[in-house]
Design a protein around this motif. Structure first.
Motif, PDB file in Angstrom:
ATOM      1  N   GLU A  44       0.829  -1.217   0.000  1.00 37.01           N
ATOM      2  CA  GLU A  44       0.000   0.000   0.000  1.00 37.01           C
ATOM      3  C   GLU A  44       0.862   1.266   0.000  1.00 37.01           C
ATOM      4  O   GLU A  44       0.563   2.218  -0.726  1.00 37.01           O
ATOM      5  CB  GLU A  44      -0.957   0.005   1.200  1.00 37.01           C
ATOM      6  N   THR A  45       1.930   1.284   0.816  1.00 37.37           N
ATOM      7  CA  THR A  45       2.782   2.483   0.853  1.00 37.37           C
ATOM      8  C   THR A  45       3.551   2.649  -0.456  1.00 37.37           C
ATOM      9  O   THR A  45       3.751   3.766  -0.926  1.00 37.37           O
ATOM     10  CB  THR A  45       3.767   2.470   2.044  1.00 37.37           C
ATOM     11  N   GLU A  48       1.042   4.013  -3.027  1.00 36.44           N
ATOM     12  CA  GLU A  48       0.767   5.432  -2.776  1.00 36.44           C
ATOM     13  C   GLU A  48       1.925   6.306  -3.247  1.00 36.44           C
ATOM     14  O   GLU A  48       1.724   7.316  -3.919  1.00 36.44           O
ATOM     15  CB  GLU A  48       0.490   5.668  -1.289  1.00 36.44           C
ATOM     16  N   LYS A  51       2.016   6.366  -7.057  1.00 33.01           N
ATOM     17  CA  LYS A  51       0.941   7.189  -7.622  1.00 33.01           C
ATOM     18  C   LYS A  51       1.290   8.679  -7.590  1.00 33.01           C
ATOM     19  O   LYS A  51       0.981   9.415  -8.522  1.00 33.01           O
ATOM     20  CB  LYS A  51      -0.348   6.939  -6.820  1.00 33.01           C
ATOM     21  N   THR A  52       1.967   9.124  -6.536  1.00 33.04           N
ATOM     22  CA  THR A  52       2.275  10.543  -6.381  1.00 33.04           C
ATOM     23  C   THR A  52       3.559  10.951  -7.091  1.00 33.04           C
ATOM     24  O   THR A  52       3.841  12.135  -7.205  1.00 33.04           O
ATOM     25  CB  THR A  52       2.382  10.930  -4.892  1.00 33.04           C
TER      26      THR A  52
END
Length: 189
Positions: A44-45, A48, A51-52
């Motif tokens: 998940e990290t 994230e 994505k950024t």
């Protein structure tokens, strides 16, 4: 795709996340990882962060793939592109000990530097490395990086303060080094 004899660099994408997490959470990788990267890393990290950080004008991340087997063995990236001054930072990770000390990291860095200097047309690249990581320093020097400074006791890790080298290479140095090696390899045939 960026290719050499033994490896290729392909865009880092979600199919590599689980293996990346495995690499990052291993003890040996954690010992060499720069500060600011959270531990433990989760899928998940990673998703994230990925994505950024998808703007190729500011940064880019590649998976390092063995051409002979298609195996994903690590990552190489460029970050913090400063277009006005034409420079950036890079980072590399070879995920497992069995793939280290074989020259894959040096090949990956040379491919990335070629891309940065000849496609992005940047002028200077820098990286940071712990002073005890002699294997990495040797690889960086093979690529033409020079030690430019020592940040004394800049990182607190394993109960003590650690020094960090700042190393850099200029476009002209990279091109001259590669021309020298190409000329010598052609003369030796």
């Amino acid at each position: 795709m960026l290719k050499s004899n033994r490896i290729e660099l392909v865009p880092f994408e979600s199919k590599y996340f689980e293996k990346f997490v495995e690499f990052r959470n291993s003890d040996d990788s954690r010992n060499l990882t720069m500060p600011g990267i959270p531990y433990p890393v989760t899928v998940e990290t990673v998703a994230e962060r990925w994505k950024t950080k998808k703007d190729p004008k500011e940064n880019g991340e590649f998976a390092i793939i063995l051409r002979s087997t298609g195996e994903y063995i690590g990552n190489v990236s460029y970050n913090n592109v400063d277009w006005k001054n034409r420079n950036c930072e890079i980072a590399i990770m070879i995920g497992e000990e069995k793939h280290r000390n074989k020259g894959y990291g040096t090949e990956a860095l040379n491919l990335l530097l070629d891309f940065i200097f000849n496609e992005l047309n940047l002028h200077r690249v820098e990286l940071r490395v712990y002073d005890f990581n002699e294997r990495a320093i040797k690889s960086y020097e093979k690529c033409g990086f020079k030690k430019e400074g020592l940040l004394r006791e800049v990182v607190y890790k394993h109960g003590k303060y650690i020094n960090e080298y700042v190393m850099g290479i200029l476009k002209e140095e990279f091109i001259n080094r590669n021309n020298y090696y190409q000329e010598n390899n052609n003369n030796n045939k």
